[in-house]
Scaffold this motif. Structure first.
Motif, PDB file in Angstrom:
ATOM      1  N   ALA A  30       0.826  -1.213   0.000  1.00 30.10           N
ATOM      2  CA  ALA A  30       0.000   0.000   0.000  1.00 30.10           C
ATOM      3  C   ALA A  30       0.857   1.258   0.000  1.00 30.10           C
ATOM      4  CB  ALA A  30      -0.932  -0.004   1.207  1.00 30.10           C
ATOM      5  N   ASP A  31       1.969   1.269   0.744  1.00 26.77           N
ATOM      6  CA  ASP A  31       2.852   2.436   0.769  1.00 26.77           C
ATOM      7  C   ASP A  31       3.381   2.753  -0.629  1.00 26.77           C
ATOM      8  OD1 ASP A  31       2.513   2.786   3.460  1.00 26.77           O
ATOM      9  OD2 ASP A  31       4.379   1.775   4.037  1.00 26.77           O
ATOM     10  N   ASP A  32       3.790   1.710  -1.358  1.00 29.21           N
ATOM     11  CA  ASP A  32       4.313   1.914  -2.716  1.00 29.21           C
ATOM     12  C   ASP A  32       3.217   2.362  -3.679  1.00 29.21           C
ATOM     13  OD1 ASP A  32       6.918   1.435  -2.178  1.00 29.21           O
ATOM     14  OD2 ASP A  32       7.148  -0.253  -3.549  1.00 29.21           O
ATOM     15  N   VAL A  33       2.034   1.765  -3.548  1.00 27.57           N
ATOM     16  CA  VAL A  33       0.937   2.106  -4.452  1.00 27.57           C
ATOM     17  C   VAL A  33       0.438   3.520  -4.177  1.00 27.57           C
ATOM     18  CG1 VAL A  33      -1.445   1.555  -5.091  1.00 27.57           C
ATOM     19  CG2 VAL A  33       0.230  -0.291  -4.792  1.00 27.57           C
ATOM     20  N   THR A  34       0.261   3.845  -2.910  1.00 29.99           N
ATOM     21  CA  THR A  34      -0.216   5.180  -2.540  1.00 29.99           C
ATOM     22  C   THR A  34       0.789   6.251  -2.948  1.00 29.99           C
ATOM     23  OG1 THR A  34      -1.386   4.238  -0.644  1.00 29.99           O
ATOM     24  CG2 THR A  34      -1.032   6.617  -0.642  1.00 29.99           C
ATOM     25  N   GLY A  35       2.053   5.929  -2.863  1.00 32.31           N
ATOM     26  CA  GLY A  35       3.087   6.886  -3.251  1.00 32.31           C
ATOM     27  C   GLY A  35       3.214   7.069  -4.741  1.00 32.31           C
ATOM     28  N   GLY A  36       2.431   6.298  -5.509  1.00 37.21           N
ATOM     29  CA  GLY A  36       2.440   6.440  -6.960  1.00 37.21           C
ATOM     30  C   GLY A  36       3.625   5.804  -7.647  1.00 37.21           C
ATOM     31  N   ARG A  37       4.389   5.020  -6.895  1.00 39.58           N
ATOM     32  CA  ARG A  37       5.579   4.411  -7.497  1.00 39.58           C
ATOM     33  C   ARG A  37       5.239   3.174  -8.320  1.00 39.58           C
ATOM     34  NH1 ARG A  37       7.120   6.248  -2.451  1.00 39.58           N
ATOM     35  NH2 ARG A  37       6.545   4.295  -1.429  1.00 39.58           N
ATOM     36  N   HIS A  38       4.205   2.432  -7.881  1.00 41.34           N
ATOM     37  CA  HIS A  38       3.863   1.189  -8.567  1.00 41.34           C
ATOM     38  C   HIS A  38       2.369   0.941  -8.476  1.00 41.34           C
ATOM     39  CE1 HIS A  38       8.123   0.314  -8.874  1.00 41.34           C
ATOM     40  NE2 HIS A  38       8.243   0.542  -7.578  1.00 41.34           N
ATOM     41  N   SER A  39       1.907   0.000  -9.283  1.00 40.48           N
ATOM     42  CA  SER A  39       0.510  -0.422  -9.225  1.00 40.48           C
ATOM     43  C   SER A  39       0.450  -1.781  -8.530  1.00 40.48           C
ATOM     44  CB  SER A  39      -0.070  -0.542 -10.637  1.00 40.48           C
ATOM     45  OG  SER A  39       0.470  -1.671 -11.298  1.00 40.48           O
ATOM     46  N   PRO A  40      -0.725  -2.191  -8.057  1.00 40.09           N
ATOM     47  CA  PRO A  40      -0.821  -3.506  -7.392  1.00 40.09           C
ATOM     48  C   PRO A  40      -0.314  -4.657  -8.261  1.00 40.09           C
ATOM     49  CG  PRO A  40      -2.779  -2.226  -6.943  1.00 40.09           C
ATOM     50  CD  PRO A  40      -1.984  -1.430  -7.947  1.00 40.09           C
ATOM     51  N   ALA A  41      -0.473  -4.553  -9.580  1.00 37.93           N
ATOM     52  CA  ALA A  41      -0.051  -5.637 -10.467  1.00 37.93           C
ATOM     53  C   ALA A  41       1.455  -5.828 -10.502  1.00 37.93           C
ATOM     54  CB  ALA A  41      -0.571  -5.384 -11.880  1.00 37.93           C
ATOM     55  N   ASP A  42       2.206  -4.888  -9.918  1.00 38.26           N
ATOM     56  CA  ASP A  42       3.664  -5.020  -9.878  1.00 38.26           C
ATOM     57  C   ASP A  42       4.129  -5.941  -8.749  1.00 38.26           C
ATOM     58  OD1 ASP A  42       4.190  -3.284 -12.021  1.00 38.26           O
ATOM     59  OD2 ASP A  42       4.018  -1.532 -10.722  1.00 38.26           O
ATOM     60  N   PHE A  43       3.177  -6.417  -7.931  1.00 37.97           N
ATOM     61  CA  PHE A  43       3.529  -7.216  -6.759  1.00 37.97           C
ATOM     62  C   PHE A  43       2.962  -8.633  -6.871  1.00 37.97           C
ATOM     63  CE2 PHE A  43       3.394  -2.804  -5.583  1.00 37.97           C
ATOM     64  CZ  PHE A  43       4.511  -2.624  -4.787  1.00 37.97           C
ATOM     65  N   ALA A  44       3.711  -9.588  -6.336  1.00 34.88           N
ATOM     66  CA  ALA A  44       3.230 -10.973  -6.282  1.00 34.88           C
ATOM     67  C   ALA A  44       3.555 -11.565  -4.923  1.00 34.88           C
ATOM     68  CB  ALA A  44       3.865 -11.819  -7.379  1.00 34.88           C
ATOM     69  N   VAL A  45       2.623 -12.338  -4.417  1.00 33.40           N
ATOM     70  CA  VAL A  45       2.845 -13.140  -3.211  1.00 33.40           C
ATOM     71  C   VAL A  45       2.968 -14.583  -3.687  1.00 33.40           C
ATOM     72  CG1 VAL A  45       1.918 -13.897  -1.004  1.00 33.40           C
ATOM     73  CG2 VAL A  45       1.535 -11.542  -1.777  1.00 33.40           C
ATOM     74  N   HIS A  85       7.836  -6.558 -10.200  1.00 36.89           N
ATOM     75  CA  HIS A  85       8.793  -5.642  -9.584  1.00 36.89           C
ATOM     76  C   HIS A  85       9.215  -6.168  -8.221  1.00 36.89           C
ATOM     77  CE1 HIS A  85       9.988  -2.283  -6.969  1.00 36.89           C
ATOM     78  NE2 HIS A  85      10.508  -1.745  -8.065  1.00 36.89           N
ATOM     79  N   THR A  86       8.229  -6.563  -7.422  1.00 35.28           N
ATOM     80  CA  THR A  86       8.495  -7.054  -6.066  1.00 35.28           C
ATOM     81  C   THR A  86       7.814  -8.397  -5.853  1.00 35.28           C
ATOM     82  OG1 THR A  86       8.654  -4.816  -5.160  1.00 35.28           O
ATOM     83  CG2 THR A  86       8.192  -6.599  -3.598  1.00 35.28           C
ATOM     84  N   VAL A  87       8.549  -9.333  -5.307  1.00 29.66           N
ATOM     85  CA  VAL A  87       8.011 -10.650  -4.977  1.00 29.66           C
ATOM     86  C   VAL A  87       8.166 -10.882  -3.483  1.00 29.66           C
ATOM     87  CG1 VAL A  87       8.335 -13.138  -5.218  1.00 29.66           C
ATOM     88  CG2 VAL A  87       8.418 -11.681  -7.247  1.00 29.66           C
ATOM     89  N   PHE A  88       7.062 -11.245  -2.833  1.00 30.92           N
ATOM     90  CA  PHE A  88       7.100 -11.694  -1.441  1.00 30.92           C
ATOM     91  C   PHE A  88       7.022 -13.221  -1.465  1.00 30.92           C
ATOM     92  CE2 PHE A  88       5.395  -7.402  -1.270  1.00 30.92           C
ATOM     93  CZ  PHE A  88       6.139  -6.827  -0.251  1.00 30.92           C
TER      94      PHE A  88
END
Length: 647
Positions: free
Chosen positions: A374-389, A578-581
């Motif tokens: 949420a911090d990254d998305v709210t900051g406008g750096r990335h969209s939710p689709a850039d993340f994977a769990v 972009h980011t993988v958890f």
């Protein structure tokens, strides 16, 4: 004898298809091409291209296709056949080639291995030897290990005395791939069916399987490995078919070659062993299909049998240098000779590239991950689709928890592993028919502002109805405009809470002509049937409609394109974020690690290599360090991955 499938048309070289001299050809839509890729692209004979994660294997194949087609090295009417192991991989490669060389797209055929062999049996089954020829339409089955175990016990009990123990020792989990898939069907049924004690136990068991499932009167039951064996028998017993295939497909690509089974390999060698330039691409370190019968050294055998040149790609366009370093440490555990890749990605600042987070409980784990996203998305750096769990297994246990915590921030989660009908969501969302049906619905409620959706729907409808001339394409467009208007008016008259979603699907099927769509699906060679797709589509639409305030929201939720992905490491293969958890680095998620350390480590390697800029491992507690996956933690320590206590 025609090799064109239903809806396919043989096309001569069309005006305007210019031939580019080979020495003047340049890659399309990419900035760099490493020297090894250039050498592999220009290879005239058979080639084994070994490429690690992020090397651009699919892009390489798309560029090689463009090179062969644009230079006339593959002249019309010859085609290129590309074989993948996953539907979405086949579709992705096909789309890339169409974008780069649309004028040659009709001569590039991309499908799965199973679809190719199934297509041959469906079209030419009447040419099988009499002993194997069937009039009845077969049914595809997916027997469980329990079904196979019951079968093995039954035939062992009735087998000749000298075979009983050897038959009973056959492993259910590898019976189909190794035993049934390892049998080259004889032209005539041998006496082994009567129980000759001198016969091999594996051949005896395999033929008994055929005797019980395919040969009895009534509807035959087959698995895809059986269709592979029938296709192999076809090309061996009908020489004209093999010649036709080799004349049609002068060049053959095989993607993810490390996952090739012995049955698939023998079929490839039988059909395209000579007279065809075969290019195989993959990475032995990502061999995660051993449980499904993947060969132990497919590349080595291919190089020896096909006299193929080997080309190693070492550039990594996906991951930053610290992530490439970690990948190399894991890769070295799988292959001591592994060469460290060269990162071509620019690293980011502002966050650590890789960390290990340790939590007190699973709720804290999900909450912290959701807050970070949420911090990254709210900051406008990335969209939710850039993340994977990403998890090792049983990710359905994680879904509710992550949905709850992400929802606090207005962020959606999409479980790509969820079942709808008989399809996983990931497979459903990749299919052209899904894009067509969903596209029509989205255009019906939002007729403006979706130009890419309109183009995709028009293209698919034109292909379904064989519209190639300008006037025919315009007629398709006119019909679509009327259908969208009518469907939109009908949806406007029915609130989402007041109507069964099955009626919505029925309306769409009527508009696209379900019979024509069914023929198109079969001609695509994906191995799918329209009914399978429609049933999954119905289930998914019903699911999202129940949580949507209106039709537009439901159709957006159907695809959930702007959502955090939740998926297994297996399903993440070929994807990037972009980011993988990478969650659940503990003894429970990885409890079978020691039963097959190599395959398990390969799965770990696949998950690790999905991240472009940031990779976060998580664990609840510290039992993993001293448990069954202590060796995975040793790799993280070797890479200097910092461990952070999140309590």
């Amino acid at each position: 004898m025609s090799l064109a499938g239903e809806g396919e048309v043989w096309l001569p070289r069309l005006p305007g298809r210019r031939v580019t001299p080979a020495d003047a050809w340049q890659p399309i839509d990419i900035d760099e091409f490493e020297p090894a890729a250039w050498a592999a692209l220009r290879e005239e004979g058979n080639a084994a291209v070994v490429a690690g994660p992020g090397a651009g294997k699919t892009e390489f194949l798309a560029q090689r296709a463009a090179y062969l087609l644009q230079t006339g090295i593959c002249p019309a009417p010859q085609r290129i056949l590309a074989i993948s192991f996953k539907r979405d991989s086949a579709a992705n490669l096909g789309r890339r080639v169409r974008r780069r060389v649309p004028e040659h797209a009709d001569r590039f055929v991309s499908m799965t291995f199973d679809a190719f062999t199934k297509g041959l049996v469906d079209r030419f089954g009447a040419a099988l030897p009499p002993a194997w020829r069937r009039r009845e339409r077969y049914e595809i089955a997916f027997p469980t290990d329990g079904d196979v175990r019951t079968f093995v016990n039954e035939i062992a009990a009735s087998a000749p005395a000298g075979l009983r123990e050897r038959v009973r020792a056959l492993k259910p989990d590898t019976f189909l791939t190794d035993v049934v898939g390892g049998l080259s069907l004889p032209v005539a049924l041998p006496p082994v069916l009567s129980g000759d004690e001198d016969e091999d136990a594996r051949s005896y068991a395999a033929l008994q399987w055929w005797q019980r499932r395919y040969l009895p009167p009534g509807t035959p039951t087959v698995e895809f490995v059986m269709l592979n064996r029938l296709a192999d028998l076809l090309v061996r017993s009908v020489p004209v078919l093999r010649r036709a295939l080799r004349l049609t497909y002068r060049f053959v690509f095989v993607d993810e070659f490390q996952d090739t089974t012995s049955a698939q390999y023998s079929f490839l060698a039988s059909v395209f062993g000579t007279g065809t330039a075969v290019t195989v691409v993959g990475d032995r370190k990502q061999r995660i299909m051993a449980f499904a019968g993947a060969m132990s050294d497919a590349f080595g055998q291919f190089i020896a049998d096909f006299k193929a040149a080997r080309h190693d790609l070492t550039w990594n366009f996906r991951s930053s240098d610290p992530l490439v370093q970690l990948q190399h440490i894991v890769a070295s555990k799988l292959d001591r000779t592994a060469t460290r890749a060269i990162s071509k990605a620019t690293g980011e600042t502002g966050h650590a590239p890789v960390e290990l987070w340790v939590f007190r409980d699973t709720d804290a784990e999900a909450g912290t991950i959701a807050d970070t996203i949420a911090d990254d998305v709210t900051g406008g750096r990335h969209s939710p689709a850039d993340f994977a769990v990403v998890g090792r297994q049983q990710i359905s246990r994680l879904e509710a928890r992550f949905i709850e915590h992400l929802a606090r921030h207005g962020i959606a989660l999409r479980n790509d592993d969820a079942m709808f009908g008989k399809l996983r969501l990931q497979d459903l969302l990749k299919h052209e028919i899904t894009h067509l049906m969903l596209g029509l619905l989205r255009l019906a409620v939002q007729p403006r502002g979706l130009p890419s959706v309109w183009r995709e729907v028009c293209t698919t409808m034109s292909q379904i109805h064989g519209a190639e001339e300008d006037f025919a394409v315009r007629q398709v467009q006119d019909d679509l405009a009327e259908a969208i208007s009518s469907l939109g008016a009908w949806l406007g008259e029915h609130d989402i809470d007041d109507i069964d979603t099955d009626k919505v699907v029925d309306r769409v099927l009527k508009r696209i002509d379900a019979d024509a769509a069914g023929r198109y699906v079969r001609s695509m060679g994906t191995g799918d049937e329209l009914t399978l797709l429609v049933d999954a589509f119905r289930a998914r639409l019903h699911h999202v409609a129940g949580t949507s305030k209106d039709w537009r929201e439901a159709f957006e939720q159907f695809e959930s394109a702007d959502a955090v992905a939740l998926l297994t490491a297996h399903r993440s293969k070929g994807l990037e974020y972009h980011t993988v958890f990478f969650v659940g680095l503990d003894g429970y998620q990885w409890r079978y690690h020691r039963t097959d350390v190599v395959s398990s480590t390969s799965t770990f390697f696949v998950g690790v290599s999905r991240a472009a800029q940031r990779l976060v491992f998580t664990s609840v507690g510290r039992d993993g360090r001293t448990g069954v996956i202590a060796d995975l933690y040793d790799m993280l320590d070797d890479a200097g991955v910092p461990e952070i206590d999140k309590d």
